[in-house]
Design a protein around this motif. Sequence first.
Motif, PDB file in Angstrom:
ATOM      1  N   LEU A  19       0.820  -1.214   0.000  1.00  0.00           N
ATOM      2  CA  LEU A  19       0.000   0.000   0.000  1.00  0.00           C
ATOM      3  C   LEU A  19       0.853   1.263   0.000  1.00  0.00           C
ATOM      4  CD1 LEU A  19      -2.850  -1.047   2.450  1.00  0.00           C
ATOM      5  CD2 LEU A  19      -3.088  -0.525   0.023  1.00  0.00           C
ATOM      6  N   SER A  21       3.671   1.614  -1.330  1.00  0.00           N
ATOM      7  CA  SER A  21       4.285   1.785  -2.642  1.00  0.00           C
ATOM      8  C   SER A  21       3.404   2.610  -3.578  1.00  0.00           C
ATOM      9  CB  SER A  21       4.598   0.424  -3.273  1.00  0.00           C
ATOM     10  OG  SER A  21       3.412  -0.240  -3.639  1.00  0.00           O
ATOM     11  N   LEU A  22       2.108   2.697  -3.264  1.00  0.00           N
ATOM     12  CA  LEU A  22       1.222   3.531  -4.076  1.00  0.00           C
ATOM     13  C   LEU A  22       1.659   4.994  -4.071  1.00  0.00           C
ATOM     14  CD1 LEU A  22      -2.305   2.148  -3.131  1.00  0.00           C
ATOM     15  CD2 LEU A  22      -1.024   1.738  -5.232  1.00  0.00           C
ATOM     16  N   LEU A  23       2.312   5.419  -3.001  1.00  0.00           N
ATOM     17  CA  LEU A  23       2.799   6.805  -2.931  1.00  0.00           C
ATOM     18  C   LEU A  23       3.774   7.110  -4.059  1.00  0.00           C
ATOM     19  CD1 LEU A  23       3.398   7.168   0.901  1.00  0.00           C
ATOM     20  CD2 LEU A  23       1.690   8.357  -0.453  1.00  0.00           C
ATOM     21  N   LEU A  25       4.084   4.943  -6.985  1.00  0.00           N
ATOM     22  CA  LEU A  25       3.679   4.359  -8.264  1.00  0.00           C
ATOM     23  C   LEU A  25       2.501   5.067  -8.916  1.00  0.00           C
ATOM     24  CD1 LEU A  25       3.990   0.585  -7.333  1.00  0.00           C
ATOM     25  CD2 LEU A  25       5.620   2.005  -8.582  1.00  0.00           C
ATOM     26  N   VAL A  26       1.635   5.678  -8.135  1.00  0.00           N
ATOM     27  CA  VAL A  26       0.444   6.347  -8.673  1.00  0.00           C
ATOM     28  C   VAL A  26       0.733   7.842  -8.737  1.00  0.00           C
ATOM     29  CG1 VAL A  26      -2.011   6.800  -8.292  1.00  0.00           C
ATOM     30  CG2 VAL A  26      -1.057   4.567  -7.728  1.00  0.00           C
ATOM     31  N   HIS A  27       0.342   8.462  -9.839  1.00  0.00           N
ATOM     32  CA  HIS A  27       0.661   9.878 -10.030  1.00  0.00           C
ATOM     33  C   HIS A  27      -0.566  10.790  -9.962  1.00  0.00           C
ATOM     34  CE1 HIS A  27       4.763   8.888 -10.888  1.00  0.00           C
ATOM     35  NE2 HIS A  27       4.362   7.976 -11.761  1.00  0.00           N
ATOM     36  N   LEU A  30      -4.929   9.938  -5.794  1.00  0.00           N
ATOM     37  CA  LEU A  30      -5.233   8.639  -5.174  1.00  0.00           C
ATOM     38  C   LEU A  30      -4.008   8.025  -4.508  1.00  0.00           C
ATOM     39  CD1 LEU A  30      -7.595   7.007  -7.808  1.00  0.00           C
ATOM     40  CD2 LEU A  30      -8.189   7.938  -5.585  1.00  0.00           C
ATOM     41  N   ARG A  31      -2.830   8.517  -4.851  1.00  0.00           N
ATOM     42  CA  ARG A  31      -1.616   7.944  -4.268  1.00  0.00           C
ATOM     43  C   ARG A  31      -1.588   8.094  -2.749  1.00  0.00           C
ATOM     44  NH1 ARG A  31       1.805  12.557  -6.821  1.00  0.00           N
ATOM     45  NH2 ARG A  31       1.688  14.084  -5.158  1.00  0.00           N
ATOM     46  N   GLY A  34      -2.248   5.382  -0.238  1.00  0.00           N
ATOM     47  CA  GLY A  34      -1.148   4.519   0.172  1.00  0.00           C
ATOM     48  C   GLY A  34      -0.755   4.710   1.618  1.00  0.00           C
TER      49      GLY A  34
END
Length: 64
Positions: A19, A21-23, A25-27, A30-31, A34
């Motif tokens: 979770l 890692s979403l910080l 990987l997502v731009h 929604l990041r 994470g």
Amino acid sequence: MKNVGKIDKIIRYIIGIALLSLLFLVHSNLRFLGLIGLVPILTAAFGFCPLYALFGINTCSTKK
């Protein structure tokens, strides 16, 4: 009182890291979801889960 067992801790660390890692990987905005990954990491680190206590769940081994 600890209520999170060894296998449970490992699973919580894996989910928490995934979770977090979403910080990176997502731009989109929604990041920041994470950051929810801190919850399983902290419960694993302390060995205590408030929801487990509420429902009377204990995944710790009974051996000493």
